[in-house]
Design a protein around this motif. Sequence first.
Motif, PDB file in Angstrom:
ATOM      1  N   UNK A  52       0.017  -1.227   0.495  1.00 24.47           N
ATOM      2  CA  UNK A  52      -0.529  -0.238  -0.160  1.00 24.47           C
ATOM      3  C   UNK A  52       0.773   1.216   0.322  1.00 24.47           C
ATOM      4  N   UNK A  53       2.405   1.074   0.302  1.00 26.64           N
ATOM      5  CA  UNK A  53       3.482   2.239   0.449  1.00 26.64           C
ATOM      6  C   UNK A  53       3.666   1.977  -1.056  1.00 26.64           C
ATOM      7  N   UNK A  54       4.398   3.785  -1.156  1.00 26.30           N
ATOM      8  CA  UNK A  54       5.468   3.924  -2.134  1.00 26.30           C
ATOM      9  C   UNK A  54       6.763   4.510  -1.244  1.00 26.30           C
ATOM     10  N   UNK A  55       7.632   4.506  -1.650  1.00 27.67           N
ATOM     11  CA  UNK A  55       8.396   5.068  -1.559  1.00 27.67           C
ATOM     12  C   UNK A  55       9.258   6.623  -2.244  1.00 27.67           C
ATOM     13  N   UNK A  56       9.016   7.792  -1.013  1.00 24.80           N
ATOM     14  CA  UNK A  56       9.352   8.965  -1.573  1.00 24.80           C
ATOM     15  C   UNK A  56      11.077   9.615  -1.699  1.00 24.80           C
ATOM     16  N   UNK A  57      11.977   8.637  -1.162  1.00 24.23           N
ATOM     17  CA  UNK A  57      13.426   9.752  -1.227  1.00 24.23           C
ATOM     18  C   UNK A  57      13.704   9.389   0.157  1.00 24.23           C
ATOM     19  N   UNK A  58      14.989  10.277   0.186  1.00 24.66           N
ATOM     20  CA  UNK A  58      15.525  10.683   1.259  1.00 24.66           C
ATOM     21  C   UNK A  58      14.106  11.734   1.999  1.00 24.66           C
ATOM     22  N   UNK A  59      14.628  11.850   3.195  1.00 23.75           N
ATOM     23  CA  UNK A  59      13.669  12.466   4.327  1.00 23.75           C
ATOM     24  C   UNK A  59      14.459  14.312   4.483  1.00 23.75           C
ATOM     25  N   UNK A  60      13.410  15.011   4.595  1.00 19.87           N
ATOM     26  CA  UNK A  60      13.739  16.597   5.317  1.00 19.87           C
ATOM     27  C   UNK A  60      14.822  16.938   4.210  1.00 19.87           C
ATOM     28  N   UNK A  81      16.640   7.519   7.115  1.00 17.81           N
ATOM     29  CA  UNK A  81      15.176   9.190   7.395  1.00 17.81           C
ATOM     30  C   UNK A  81      14.947   9.400   5.191  1.00 17.81           C
ATOM     31  N   UNK A  82      13.729   8.627   5.673  1.00 17.65           N
ATOM     32  CA  UNK A  82      12.970   8.437   4.477  1.00 17.65           C
ATOM     33  C   UNK A  82      12.006   8.965   4.317  1.00 17.65           C
ATOM     34  N   UNK A  83      11.881   9.289   3.434  1.00 18.16           N
ATOM     35  CA  UNK A  83       9.917   9.682   3.220  1.00 18.16           C
ATOM     36  C   UNK A  83       8.844   8.688   2.004  1.00 18.16           C
ATOM     37  N   UNK A  84       8.117   7.840   3.164  1.00 13.25           N
ATOM     38  CA  UNK A  84       6.927   7.320   2.408  1.00 13.25           C
ATOM     39  C   UNK A  84       5.736   8.451   2.251  1.00 13.25           C
ATOM     40  N   UNK A  85       4.754   7.250   1.488  1.00  7.46           N
ATOM     41  CA  UNK A  85       3.433   7.423   0.940  1.00  7.46           C
ATOM     42  C   UNK A  85       2.170   6.302   1.028  1.00  7.46           C
TER      43      UNK A  85
END
Length: 103
Positions: A16-24, A54-58
Amino acid sequence: MQLIHCPWCGPREEVEFHYGGQADISYPDDPAALSDQEWAEYVFYRDNHKGPFAERWSHSAGCRRWFNAVRDTRTYEFLAIYKVGEPVPEVPGLDTTKTEVRA
């Protein structure tokens, strides 16, 4: 199947999730003033190391909200989940010198 904890929906299957790259990573203050090399570095160059990261997820198949997570890139284990704009949690081995809180 691994469960990922969405801060709003609770634990859900990883599909259900997608990786969005490095966070912050902050957007440049004046992107038009960047050289081609500086713009390329902003768009394409990210940290890539072993261990807590640290990563960004949706939650793209659920609430569709973005959140941040600290994931161990060696084991794929999620060590912490936090909302965008919240401080990066203290996780042993996480390099927080390059992170900044974005709202």
